[in-house]
Design an enzyme around this catalytic site. Structure first.
Site, PDB file in Angstrom:
ATOM      1  CD  GLU A 121       1.611  -5.613   5.724  1.00  0.00           C
ATOM      2  OE1 GLU A 121       2.393  -6.538   6.052  1.00  0.00           O
ATOM      3  OE2 GLU A 121       0.864  -5.677   4.740  1.00  0.00           O
TER       4      GLU A 121
ATOM      5  N   GLY B  60       0.542  -5.044   0.732  1.00  0.00           N
ATOM      6  CA  GLY B  60      -0.624  -5.128  -0.154  1.00  0.00           C
ATOM      7  C   GLY B  60      -0.317  -5.833  -1.470  1.00  0.00           C
TER       8      GLY B  60
ATOM      9  CB  ALA C 120      -0.873  -0.016   1.243  1.00  0.00           C
TER      10      ALA C 120
ATOM     11  CD  GLU D  62      -2.410  -7.573   2.761  1.00  0.00           C
ATOM     12  OE1 GLU D  62      -2.082  -6.457   2.326  1.00  0.00           O
ATOM     13  OE2 GLU D  62      -2.928  -7.738   3.885  1.00  0.00           O
TER      14      GLU D  62
END
Ligand code: COA
Length: 260
Positions: free
Chosen positions: A134, A111, A66, A114
């Site tokens: 993260e 992300g 992200a 993911e």
């Protein structure tokens, strides 16, 4: 259709989606999440697209996570919304009803990991790195990494990756079942196209129902999953594809499926 953060085209029944922010290692900003959501909605409805190849622009990253610039400025309520939107995109991809192959051409972090895990297959170039870093930023995965990673590689390995935050190599990702295949960067797209074409040669309704049986079935008790499987098996037997597939086998010729 043109997007600011994506490249998108359909060729020979394959939708090619490329996250296109190479100067930021294809980090997923809000715009990118919205555009991916719109793009996968379109692909879901596009009869001419039977499958998807998802990759990142450039030779360094699939998606490096992200966008940390945006994350750093979020309020708690905005962060919750952001996580829900990202999770909804990952669910949309997983439940598209068409196979989606991630061509992982470099960093697949946070992300990005993911996003790759929401895909049906992950084929990696040998320079790829997978990770959920993260915790190094003081947060936890927010796009369903804590859910999909243990389902793919088991709780022990998932906890090691999520708590340690250390990325793993493509080879290690293959060894633990996170990557389906590892090839050189130059062979990546041809290898992914080959894997997808193998699936596209099969009955589209059967492929859709098999995806549903696996993705919904793993969330059920085994007995309920078997009921779902039996119902979908029964539905397959009502299709002209099933008649064509069985007839073609008996006539010793390749099947010509229509997806009906
Ligand atoms: N969000 C926003 N920008 C990112 C980013 C992310 N997740 N990942 C990389 N970038 C940006 C960098 O800030 C840099 O931008 P700049 O040139 O304007 O400074 C550019 O992409 C290139 O990255 P850089 O760090 O210089 O490349 P590198 O080869 O030295 O390192 C990584 C590559 C992937 C190891 C490193 O960029 C990194 O750790 N990224 C963050 C990964 C992460 O924590 N993801 C989870 C987020 S929740």
């Amino acid at each position: 259709m043109s997007y600011e953060t994506l490249l998108y085209e359909i060729r020979a029944r394959i939708a090619y989606v490329t996250v296109n922010r190479p100067q930021k290692l294809n980090a997923l900003n809000q715009r990118c999440i919205q555009e991916l959501t719109d793009c996968f909605d379109r692909i879901g409805k596009a009869r001419e697209a039977g499958a998807v190849i998802l990759t990142g622009a450039g030779e360094k990253a699939f998606v490096a996570g992200a966008d940390i610039n945006e994350l750093a400025a979020l309020t708690p309520t905005e962060a919750r919304e952001t996580a829900l939107q990202g999770q909804a995109l990952m669910d949309r991809i997983e439940h598209l009803g068409k196979p989606v192959a991630a061509a992982v051409n470099g960093f697949a972090l946070g992300g990005g990991c993911e996003l790759a895990m929401a895909c049906t297959l992950r084929i990696a170039s040998d320079n790829a790195r997978f990770g959920q870093p993260e915790v190094r930023l003081g947060i936890i995965p927010g796009y369903a990494g804590t859910q999909r990673l243990p389902r793919l590689v088991g709780k022990g390995r998932a906890l090691e990756m999520i708590l340690g935050g250390e990325p793993i190599s493509a080879q290690e990702a293959w060894r633990i079942g996170l990557a389906n295949q590892v090839v050189s960067l130059t062979e990546l797209i041809p290898a992914v196209e080959k894997a997808i074409q193998k699936i596209l040669a099969n009955g589209p309704v059967a492929v859709r129902y098999a995806l549903e049986a696996v993705h919904r079935g793993v969330e059920m008790t085994e007995a309920d999953g078997e009921q779902l499987e039996a119902s979908l098996f029964g539905l397959c037997c009502a299709t002209s594809d099933m008649k064509e597939g069985t007839r073609a086998f008996l006539e010793k010729r390749p099947a010509q499926f229509k997806g009906e």
